[in-house]
Design a protein around this motif. Structure first.
Motif, PDB file in Angstrom:
ATOM      1  N   GLN A   1      -8.519   3.017  -4.874  1.00  0.00           N
ATOM      2  CA  GLN A   1      -9.655   2.348  -4.258  1.00  0.00           C
ATOM      3  C   GLN A   1     -10.762   3.345  -3.924  1.00  0.00           C
ATOM      4  O   GLN A   1     -10.503   4.515  -3.670  1.00  0.00           O
ATOM      5  CB  GLN A   1      -9.222   1.624  -2.979  1.00  0.00           C
ATOM      6  N   SER A   2     -11.990   2.838  -3.938  1.00  0.00           N
ATOM      7  CA  SER A   2     -13.141   3.658  -3.601  1.00  0.00           C
ATOM      8  C   SER A   2     -13.495   3.470  -2.126  1.00  0.00           C
ATOM      9  O   SER A   2     -13.887   2.374  -1.718  1.00  0.00           O
ATOM     10  CB  SER A   2     -14.341   3.267  -4.470  1.00  0.00           C
ATOM     11  N   VAL A   3     -13.328   4.514  -1.337  1.00  0.00           N
ATOM     12  CA  VAL A   3     -13.658   4.499   0.087  1.00  0.00           C
ATOM     13  C   VAL A   3     -14.433   5.773   0.392  1.00  0.00           C
ATOM     14  O   VAL A   3     -13.970   6.874   0.083  1.00  0.00           O
ATOM     15  CB  VAL A   3     -12.399   4.436   0.973  1.00  0.00           C
TER      16      VAL A   3
ATOM     17  N   HIS B   1     -17.359  -9.978  -2.227  1.00  0.00           N
ATOM     18  CA  HIS B   1     -17.472  -8.784  -3.064  1.00  0.00           C
ATOM     19  C   HIS B   1     -18.787  -8.072  -2.739  1.00  0.00           C
ATOM     20  O   HIS B   1     -19.858  -8.671  -2.778  1.00  0.00           O
ATOM     21  CB  HIS B   1     -17.447  -9.166  -4.541  1.00  0.00           C
TER      22      HIS B   1
ATOM     23  N   ALA C   1     -11.268  -2.378   0.960  1.00  0.00           N
ATOM     24  CA  ALA C   1     -11.771  -2.105  -0.383  1.00  0.00           C
ATOM     25  C   ALA C   1     -11.054  -2.970  -1.420  1.00  0.00           C
ATOM     26  O   ALA C   1     -11.679  -3.481  -2.366  1.00  0.00           O
ATOM     27  CB  ALA C   1     -11.602  -0.621  -0.708  1.00  0.00           C
ATOM     28  N   ARG C   2      -9.755  -3.163  -1.241  1.00  0.00           N
ATOM     29  CA  ARG C   2      -8.993  -4.037  -2.154  1.00  0.00           C
ATOM     30  C   ARG C   2      -9.517  -5.463  -2.127  1.00  0.00           C
ATOM     31  O   ARG C   2      -9.461  -6.179  -3.129  1.00  0.00           O
ATOM     32  CB  ARG C   2      -7.508  -4.042  -1.767  1.00  0.00           C
TER      33      ARG C   2
ATOM     34  N   ALA D   1      -6.813   6.530  -0.232  1.00  0.00           N
ATOM     35  CA  ALA D   1      -7.702   5.771  -1.110  1.00  0.00           C
ATOM     36  C   ALA D   1      -7.393   6.103  -2.576  1.00  0.00           C
ATOM     37  O   ALA D   1      -7.292   5.205  -3.423  1.00  0.00           O
ATOM     38  CB  ALA D   1      -9.161   6.074  -0.782  1.00  0.00           C
TER      39      ALA D   1
ATOM     40  N   ARG E   1     -17.379  -2.798   0.225  1.00  0.00           N
ATOM     41  CA  ARG E   1     -17.884  -1.432   0.035  1.00  0.00           C
ATOM     42  C   ARG E   1     -17.667  -0.723   1.367  1.00  0.00           C
ATOM     43  O   ARG E   1     -18.364  -0.997   2.342  1.00  0.00           O
ATOM     44  CB  ARG E   1     -19.368  -1.444  -0.331  1.00  0.00           C
TER      45      ARG E   1
ATOM     46  N   LEU F   1       0.824  -1.193   0.000  1.00  0.00           N
ATOM     47  CA  LEU F   1       0.000   0.000   0.000  1.00  0.00           C
ATOM     48  C   LEU F   1       0.863   1.251   0.000  1.00  0.00           C
ATOM     49  O   LEU F   1       1.894   1.312   0.661  1.00  0.00           O
ATOM     50  CB  LEU F   1      -0.921   0.046   1.224  1.00  0.00           C
TER      51      LEU F   1
ATOM     52  N   ASN G   1      -4.098   4.650  -3.861  1.00  0.00           N
ATOM     53  CA  ASN G   1      -4.125   3.209  -4.089  1.00  0.00           C
ATOM     54  C   ASN G   1      -5.228   2.771  -5.047  1.00  0.00           C
ATOM     55  O   ASN G   1      -5.469   1.577  -5.223  1.00  0.00           O
ATOM     56  CB  ASN G   1      -4.280   2.485  -2.747  1.00  0.00           C
TER      57      ASN G   1
ATOM     58  N   VAL H   1      -8.656   1.063   3.031  1.00  0.00           N
ATOM     59  CA  VAL H   1      -8.176   0.801   1.673  1.00  0.00           C
ATOM     60  C   VAL H   1      -7.985  -0.699   1.452  1.00  0.00           C
ATOM     61  O   VAL H   1      -8.355  -1.247   0.411  1.00  0.00           O
ATOM     62  CB  VAL H   1      -6.854   1.569   1.413  1.00  0.00           C
ATOM     63  N   GLU H   2      -7.422  -1.382   2.459  1.00  0.00           N
ATOM     64  CA  GLU H   2      -7.212  -2.831   2.337  1.00  0.00           C
ATOM     65  C   GLU H   2      -8.544  -3.564   2.214  1.00  0.00           C
ATOM     66  O   GLU H   2      -8.688  -4.495   1.406  1.00  0.00           O
ATOM     67  CB  GLU H   2      -6.437  -3.343   3.544  1.00  0.00           C
TER      68      GLU H   2
END
Length: 217
Positions: free
Chosen positions: A80-82, A33, A52-53, A75, A57, A4, A78, A49-50
């Motif tokens: 990612q959507s947070v 998911h 989300a990876r 976010a 959601r 990350l 990386n 973030v992790e």
């Protein structure tokens, strides 16, 4: 944290051993998911973030505007959507339910009863270290779905059995799933005398961190 990118401004908690323990426990949850995940006291946002990876959601919450900014930036860094919200614990998500709640609240016993100020807000948690831990235990049952899970990390200095009992009293099945022992850091070393006076520490200067997993029936 491995894999990350992480920007941590002054005054925001920098990921450490407790963050790594939570990350390990997070991976064992096998997040489906689209699972709804809440990260309370997100700090730098690395655990959000992790999650989300892993397909979650994610909503991340922190009372510090600096932490909100850091989590949003990390976010983006990386990819990612947070959704990051400013507020006190679960207040920004009132009325919502989650499959998983992750919490790494401040838990270091403080010198006095005054609310922490400045950078100490990232770790100080009242004289017994439970100022935020108890609030998390009380709030989380109201935002967990049936069969939802809480992952909570803190030090043995603020009472592991007390946390297990409080979660059980709130109707959750709780147990310790991760442990790590490490030498006292600079903050705890500077408070060793006071900790011994209160019976929170003995001659040992090793801290045990635990991750508690609690499941909503």
């Amino acid at each position: 944290m491995p894999g990350l990118r992480c920007w941590v401004p002054r005054g925001v908690y920098r990921p450490q051993t407790d963050s790594q323990l939570l990350r390990r426990a997070l991976h064992r949850e096998r997040i489906a998911h689209g699972s709804d995940v809440l990260d309370l006291g997100t700090g730098s946002g690395v655990l959000a973030v992790e999650a989300a990876r892993l397909g979650g959601r994610v909503v991340a919450v922190d009372i510090s505007w600096r932490a909100v900014l850091a989590a949003r930036c990390n976010a983006l860094l990386n990819g990612q959507s947070v959704r990051v919200r400013h507020g006190d614990l679960t207040s920004p998500v009132r009325g919502r339910r989650f499959d998983l709640v992750v919490a790494n609240p401040p838990y270091v016993p403080a010198p006095g009863d005054s609310p922490p100020r400045g950078v100490a807000r990232a770790w100080d948690a009242g004289r017994d270290g439970r100022l935020l831990v108890d609030r998390v235990c009380d709030a989380v049952p109201h935002v967990l779905r049936s069969a939802g899970t809480l992952l909570l990390v803190h030090s043995h200095l603020c009472g592991v059995d007390r946390t297990l009992e409080r979660l059980a009293g709130a109707g959750l099945r709780a147990d310790v799933v991760e442990r790590a022992r490490l030498p006292f850091g600079p903050v705890l070393r500077s408070r060793l005398g006071r900790l011994r006076e209160r019976g929170l520490a003995t001659g040992d200067t090793v801290e045990e961190l635990v991750v508690i997993r609690a499941e909503h029936p």
